[in-house]
Scaffold this motif. Structure first.
Motif, short mmCIF file in Angstrom:
data_model
loop_
_atom_site.label_atom_id
_atom_site.label_comp_id
_atom_site.label_asym_id
_atom_site.label_seq_id
_atom_site.Cartn_x
_atom_site.Cartn_y
_atom_site.Cartn_z
N LYS A 22 32.72 34.14 28.56
CA LYS A 22 31.83 34.65 27.50
C LYS A 22 32.59 35.45 26.46
CE LYS A 22 28.73 35.73 30.97
NZ LYS A 22 29.93 35.54 31.71
N HIS A 48 34.15 37.26 44.77
CA HIS A 48 34.31 37.87 43.45
C HIS A 48 35.40 38.96 43.41
CE1 HIS A 48 33.25 39.11 39.43
NE2 HIS A 48 33.06 40.35 39.85
N HIS A 76 38.58 39.78 35.06
CA HIS A 76 37.47 38.86 35.32
C HIS A 76 37.62 37.47 34.70
CE1 HIS A 76 35.55 42.35 37.02
NE2 HIS A 76 34.43 41.69 37.27
N HIS A 114 37.15 34.99 37.43
CA HIS A 114 36.05 34.01 37.48
C HIS A 114 36.61 32.60 37.61
CE1 HIS A 114 32.83 36.78 35.42
NE2 HIS A 114 33.02 37.06 36.70
N ASN A 123 28.40 32.84 36.06
CA ASN A 123 27.50 33.67 35.23
C ASN A 123 27.26 33.09 33.84
OD1 ASN A 123 27.72 35.47 37.34
ND2 ASN A 123 28.97 36.97 36.25
N ARG A 172 32.21 47.54 26.30
CA ARG A 172 31.80 47.09 27.64
C ARG A 172 32.70 45.99 28.18
NH1 ARG A 172 25.71 46.05 30.15
NH2 ARG A 172 26.50 45.49 32.21
N ASP A 183 27.41 44.28 25.46
CA ASP A 183 28.72 43.68 25.77
C ASP A 183 29.43 43.10 24.55
OD1 ASP A 183 30.59 43.10 27.75
OD2 ASP A 183 29.73 41.17 28.27
N LEU A 204 35.06 46.39 31.09
CA LEU A 204 34.62 46.25 32.50
C LEU A 204 34.94 44.87 33.04
CD1 LEU A 204 31.11 47.99 32.34
CD2 LEU A 204 33.24 48.94 33.23
N ASN A 205 35.44 44.01 32.16
CA ASN A 205 35.79 42.65 32.55
C ASN A 205 37.29 42.52 32.86
OD1 ASN A 205 34.65 39.47 31.77
ND2 ASN A 205 33.25 41.07 32.42
N LYS A 265 23.25 43.53 33.71
CA LYS A 265 23.70 42.13 33.59
C LYS A 265 23.09 41.36 34.75
CE LYS A 265 28.11 42.01 31.14
NZ LYS A 265 29.56 41.73 31.23
N ASP A 280 29.04 48.77 41.04
CA ASP A 280 29.13 47.96 39.82
C ASP A 280 27.85 47.20 39.45
OD1 ASP A 280 30.55 46.88 37.62
OD2 ASP A 280 31.01 45.08 38.76
N LYS A 313 39.41 48.57 39.57
CA LYS A 313 39.26 48.20 38.14
C LYS A 313 38.88 49.41 37.29
CE LYS A 313 35.26 46.83 36.67
NZ LYS A 313 34.00 46.07 36.57
N GLU A 351 36.50 46.32 42.47
CA GLU A 351 35.82 46.82 41.27
C GLU A 351 36.14 48.31 41.06
OE1 GLU A 351 34.46 44.85 39.16
OE2 GLU A 351 33.37 43.22 40.16
N LYS A 395 30.68 53.59 34.43
CA LYS A 395 29.95 52.42 33.94
C LYS A 395 28.78 52.85 33.06
CE LYS A 395 28.15 47.97 34.97
NZ LYS A 395 28.12 46.83 35.84
O1 LIG Z 1 28.80 45.07 33.82
C1 LIG Z 1 29.72 44.54 33.20
O2 LIG Z 1 29.77 44.53 31.97
C2 LIG Z 1 30.82 43.90 33.92
O3 LIG Z 1 31.61 43.17 33.32
C3 LIG Z 1 30.93 44.14 35.38
C4 LIG Z 1 31.62 43.02 36.14
O4 LIG Z 1 32.27 43.62 37.25
C5 LIG Z 1 30.64 42.01 36.71
O5 LIG Z 1 31.34 41.13 37.55
C6 LIG Z 1 29.88 41.22 35.66
O6 LIG Z 1 28.84 40.51 36.26
C7 LIG Z 1 30.73 40.22 34.92
O7 LIG Z 1 30.03 39.85 33.78
P1 LIG Z 1 30.34 38.61 32.89
O8 LIG Z 1 29.75 38.99 31.58
O9 LIG Z 1 31.83 38.42 32.80
O10 LIG Z 1 29.70 37.45 33.52
#
Ligand SMILES: O=C(O)C(=O)C[C@@H](O)[C@H](O)[C@H](O)COP(=O)(O)O
Ligand SMILES: [Zn+2]
Length: 368
Positions: free
Chosen positions: A332, A275, A259, A263, A152, A252, A248, A255-256, A142, A136, A187, A184, A238
């Motif tokens: 975010k 994490h 999260h 988080h 983050n 994208r 993002d 991928l969250n 990122k 990941d 996920k 991950e 990915k």
């Molecule tokens: O690459 C990405 O896009 C992801 O969201 C991958 C996540 O697994 C990763 O933890 C990422 O750092 C989370 O990003 P964030 O934007 O939520 O801080």
């Protein structure tokens, strides 16, 4: 050796194989002309792989510097980044020099962020040594650090020039750290690839035996080619997503999955819950809430819970909906009065759903 080509704002390759760190200098010199390079790593990884990487970089003609910071999420902050920047400035690093991030996700994020701002941006390479960084965080650009307010919250999109993934490094991972990457991988299966989800379920015993596995068991298991194939599949997913939406703003965000709440779990635990473990809890809560509130057709939480149990992930969340909501509102994916959640429709398909921030606590409560 497998090669994955990533065409983002920078074009680069990820090389996946075995014994790659011994030749790190050679691979890096193919993309970055030898000059100064700063290995950024933590105090645990440094003791295991720093010398190998250092020697191979010297052999390839690099002038090598090393910056070591204390391992753990507590170091993922602006102070560590500032120390790296000062260290490179003191040693007269220029725009043609580079950083080599050697370690897991924290190292890659911190070192990548330092690379993105030093002299307004120098090149860096990712040398992931954890399963999580391999599947990941080492790919996609990122980078960033935590602020007091949350995970983050400061960072930059800054792509590496090369990702060198030596799967032999997984043999030195404690099981719990291995698991962070497994979350991950689960996920990826849940959001887009049912087959990958099933592969993980099928192979959970032979690939990742149990929390009681001996180091020898782990060594035997990580030598399996199935593991390389799993890294390959995750990164290919990915790659395709990042190439469609590097910044993002749309796809994208899938991928969250897990999260936003993950988080919040990390932050509420003062980062005692790592994490991947927090994301595992987040995926379960979101799936349960989505079904209860009629936002998806199937109760994916059952399959997710089953999968998490197979790997011995703790699924229970020690925090209240109010505590999680307060932190999650800094995510975010919030824009003003709304926040976008990643919800599972069925295993292998997730979608983005915008809700009013006033409804977030009710949503989280439904998943607890
Ligand atoms: O690459 C990405 O896009 C992801 O969201 C991958 C996540 O697994 C990763 O933890 C990422 O750092 C989370 O990003 P964030 O934007 O939520 O801080
Ligand atoms: Zn993650």
């Amino acid at each position: 050796m497998e090669k994955i080509q990533i065409n983002a704002s920078r074009k680069y390759e990820m090389l996946i194989g075995r014994d790659l760190l011994t030749n790190a200098g050679k691979y890096i010199s193919e993309v970055i002309e030898p000059g100064k390079v700063c290995i950024v790593t933590d105090d645990v990884v440094s003791g295991i792989y720093k010398d190998t990487v250092f020697n191979s970089l010297v052999a390839a003609g690099f002038e090598v510097y090393v910056f070591v910071f204390e391992h753990g999420e507590k170091s993922k902050n602006i102070t560590t980044v500032s120390s790296i920047l000062e260290y490179m400035a003191e040693n007269d690093f220029t725009r043609s020099d580079a950083i080599a991030a050697l370690g897991g996700g924290i190292t890659g994020d911190v070192a990548g962020f330092a690379a993105s701002v030093f002299l307004r941006g120098i090149r860096f390479v990712q040398l992931p040594t954890t399963f999580l960084a391999a599947v990941d965080s080492s790919v996609g650009g990122k980078t960033g650090v935590n602020l007091k307010g949350g995970k983050n919250l400061a960072g930059a999109f800054w792509q590496p020039s090369l990702v060198l993934c030596d799967c032999n490094t997984f043999s030195t991972l404690p099981y719990e750290i291995f698991l962070d990457g497994v979350a991950e991988a689960i996920k990826y299966g849940a959001i887009i690839n049912r087959e990958l989800f099933d592969t993980l379920m099928l192979h959970n015993h032979d690939l990742f035996p149990s929390s009681e596995a001996s180091q020898k068991d782990i060594e035997n298991n990580v030598s399996s080619d199935v593991l390389i194939e799993i890294v390959n599949q995750c990164v290919t997913i990915k790659r395709d997503i990042v190439m469609e939406d590097e910044r993002d703003t749309g796809v994208r965000q899938l991928l969250n999955f897990g999260h936003t709440i993950g988080h919040a779990v990390e932050k509420c635990s003062n980062y005692a819950i790592t994490h991947g473990h927090a994301v595992a809890i987040g995926m379960f809560i979101v799936s349960k809430a989505s079904y209860k509130l009629g936002l998806c057709k199937m109760d994916c939480s059952l399959e997710i819970e089953n999968m998490l149990n197979k790997f011995n992930f703790p699924v229970a969340c020690p925090f209240t909906a109010a505590e999680l909501t307060q932190v999650a509102l800094k995510d975010k994916k919030r824009a003003g009065k709304s926040i976008t959640l990643v919800l599972p429709d069925y295993i292998g398909h997730c979608y983005l759903k915008k809700i009013n921030i006033e409804d977030l606590e009710t949503f989280i409560s439904a998943g607890l």
